[in-house]
Design a protein around this motif. Structure first.
Motif, short mmCIF file in Angstrom:
data_model
loop_
_atom_site.label_atom_id
_atom_site.label_comp_id
_atom_site.label_asym_id
_atom_site.label_seq_id
_atom_site.Cartn_x
_atom_site.Cartn_y
_atom_site.Cartn_z
N LEU A 1 0.93 -1.29 -0.11
CA LEU A 1 0.19 -0.13 -0.08
C LEU A 1 1.32 1.35 0.07
N LEU A 2 1.94 1.12 0.72
CA LEU A 2 2.86 2.36 0.87
C LEU A 2 3.84 2.88 -0.51
N PHE A 3 4.01 1.53 -0.98
CA PHE A 3 4.74 1.37 -1.87
C PHE A 3 4.33 1.75 -3.54
N THR A 4 2.64 1.26 -3.55
CA THR A 4 1.72 2.20 -4.37
C THR A 4 1.15 3.28 -4.32
N TRP A 5 0.98 3.95 -3.02
CA TRP A 5 1.17 5.51 -2.97
C TRP A 5 2.38 6.04 -3.16
N LEU A 6 3.74 6.01 -2.81
CA LEU A 6 4.84 6.34 -3.45
C LEU A 6 4.51 6.26 -4.93
N ILE A 7 4.16 5.30 -5.69
CA ILE A 7 3.68 5.65 -7.74
C ILE A 7 3.39 6.10 -7.84
N THR A 8 1.95 6.03 -7.03
CA THR A 8 1.02 7.19 -7.41
C THR A 8 1.30 8.64 -7.22
N VAL A 9 1.78 9.57 -6.26
CA VAL A 9 2.42 10.49 -6.14
C VAL A 9 3.10 10.89 -7.58
N LEU A 10 4.59 10.03 -7.64
CA LEU A 10 5.44 9.73 -8.67
C LEU A 10 4.41 9.96 -10.46
N GLY A 11 3.10 9.41 -10.80
CA GLY A 11 2.97 9.73 -11.73
C GLY A 11 1.63 11.05 -11.80
N LEU A 12 1.35 11.08 -10.62
CA LEU A 12 0.67 12.41 -10.79
C LEU A 12 1.34 14.11 -10.73
N THR A 13 2.68 13.77 -10.09
CA THR A 13 3.91 14.89 -10.22
C THR A 13 4.53 14.73 -12.11
N ALA A 14 4.74 13.51 -12.14
CA ALA A 14 4.54 13.51 -14.32
C ALA A 14 3.55 13.89 -14.83
N PHE A 15 2.67 13.27 -14.33
CA PHE A 15 1.10 14.35 -15.53
C PHE A 15 1.22 15.68 -15.10
N ARG A 16 1.68 16.10 -13.91
CA ARG A 16 1.13 17.80 -13.80
C ARG A 16 1.78 18.25 -14.97
N HIS A 17 4.13 17.45 -15.17
CA HIS A 17 4.35 18.57 -15.74
C HIS A 17 3.91 18.42 -17.63
N LEU A 18 3.28 16.82 -17.51
CA LEU A 18 3.54 16.32 -19.03
C LEU A 18 2.35 17.59 -19.64
N TYR A 19 1.40 17.82 -19.07
CA TYR A 19 0.75 19.63 -19.76
C TYR A 19 -0.09 19.66 -18.97
N PRO A 20 0.33 21.11 -19.74
CA PRO A 20 0.83 21.62 -21.11
C PRO A 20 1.92 21.43 -21.19
N PHE A 21 2.26 20.22 -22.70
CA PHE A 21 4.00 20.56 -22.56
C PHE A 21 4.64 21.43 -22.69
N ARG A 22 6.09 21.93 -22.01
CA ARG A 22 6.78 22.89 -22.37
C ARG A 22 8.58 21.76 -22.58
N TRP A 23 9.28 21.85 -23.27
CA TRP A 23 10.65 20.94 -23.51
C TRP A 23 11.42 21.22 -22.06
N ARG A 24 11.45 23.10 -22.07
CA ARG A 24 12.19 22.41 -20.58
C ARG A 24 11.60 21.68 -19.44
N ASN A 25 10.46 20.99 -19.63
CA ASN A 25 10.35 20.24 -18.77
C ASN A 25 10.97 18.95 -18.74
N ILE A 26 11.43 18.54 -19.88
CA ILE A 26 11.31 17.14 -20.96
C ILE A 26 12.74 16.00 -18.79
#
Length: 284
Positions: free
Chosen positions: A120-145
């Motif tokens: 459960l704690l491991f799933t929470w960690l990868i969920t937070v990571l995924g949401l953080t990545a999604f937040r910087h994925l759209y709108p796309f900016r080259w500097r976020n690569i």
């Protein structure tokens, strides 16, 4: 507590809640049976999980909890919780599937990778990571690569380890001299048929002290054969060979007469995804 903006205290409270939930699940239903989640179930669950993750990211502007899950405080507390569980795993001896008495086995800490609190704690960690990545994925900016490569890479590496766990198989095979073997044994003692045969052609041991029989290194010369090919190879400790989708390791041997060699065979079809994530982090 729970007054906006949320911070580390709220993150620690969520971690404690997930830990308590995991302990209750561990005590009521027992450890996680990863085989029930093997292919294709894990793929289906992964697709559902990604869809839910995208929906949660899309609703983060409306629901504060979803927005907070992509915050620095959520990332730090989730990572700290997994680190603590990993340290506990290192301090407590990890046992096999046999029943062991004591508090640690009851909590699942003696088989951490199959324990509900850790999952459960491991799933929470990868969920937070995924949401953080999604937040910087759209709108796309080259500097976020670089940011995306690091976070998506870590998400792939950790997620591949989690979702690939049901398909990961580790078995042992006792290979006697010049006797083809095609059946191994898993950690529960069940027979596990292999898609190829293993024949021990020769076994060699070098000793530091021959009188006290302290081994310096041991080596197995093997013939590996399936319907497509026949391979003559040799393995030593920490020098495995890959064949038929398995990595074959030198594990042990007959210390009395040297009549057989104990081999460890590991199959991990998700390892490529884990390596891809690591490569993305290096590039980022």
């Amino acid at each position: 507590m729970w007054k906006k903006p949320w911070g580390y205290r709220e993150g620690a409270t969520i971690a404690a809640g997930l830990l308590l939930t995991g302990i209750l699940l561990q005590g009521s239903v027992g450890k996680i049976d990863w085989e029930l989640l093997s292919w294709p179930v894990n793929i289906i669950l992964l697709l559902v999980y990604i869809i839910v993750l995208a929906m949660v990211s899309g609703l983060s502007g409306r629901i504060y909890l979803f927005r907070w899950l992509g915050s620095y405080a959520a990332a730090v507390t989730s990572l700290a919780a997994v680190v603590v569980m990993t340290v506990i795993m290192g301090l407590i001896r990890q046992t096999g599937p046999q029943t062991v008495s004591g508090v640690a086995p009851w909590l699942g800490f003696s088989q951490m990778l199959s324990a509900w609190p850790f999952a459960l704690l491991f799933t929470w960690l990868i969920t937070v990571l995924g949401l953080t990545a999604f937040r910087h994925l759209y709108p796309f900016r080259w500097r976020n690569i670089p940011f995306l490569l690091n976070h998506l890479g870590l998400w792939l590496a950790l997620g591949g380890a989690l979702w690939g766990a049901p398909d990961r198989k580790s078995v042992k095979l006792i290979a006697y001299l010049r006797q083809p073997e095609y059946t191994a044994v898993d950690e529960t003692g069940r027979l596990y048929p292999l898609p190829f045969t293993v024949t021990l052609e020769k076994f060699q041991v070098e000793y530091y002290d021959r009188m006290q029989r302290v081994p310096k290194k041991f080596r197995s010369e093997l013939i590996l054969q399936n319907k497509e090919c026949r391979l003559y190879t040799a393995i030593e400790v920490n020098e495995p060979v890959d064949f038929g989708g398995y990595s074959i390791y030198q594990d042990n041997y007959d210390r009395e007469k040297g009549l057989y060699s104990v081999l460890l065979l590991v199959r991990d079809p998700w390892l490529g995804i884990v390596y891809t994530g690591i490569l993305m982090m290096i590039i980022g």
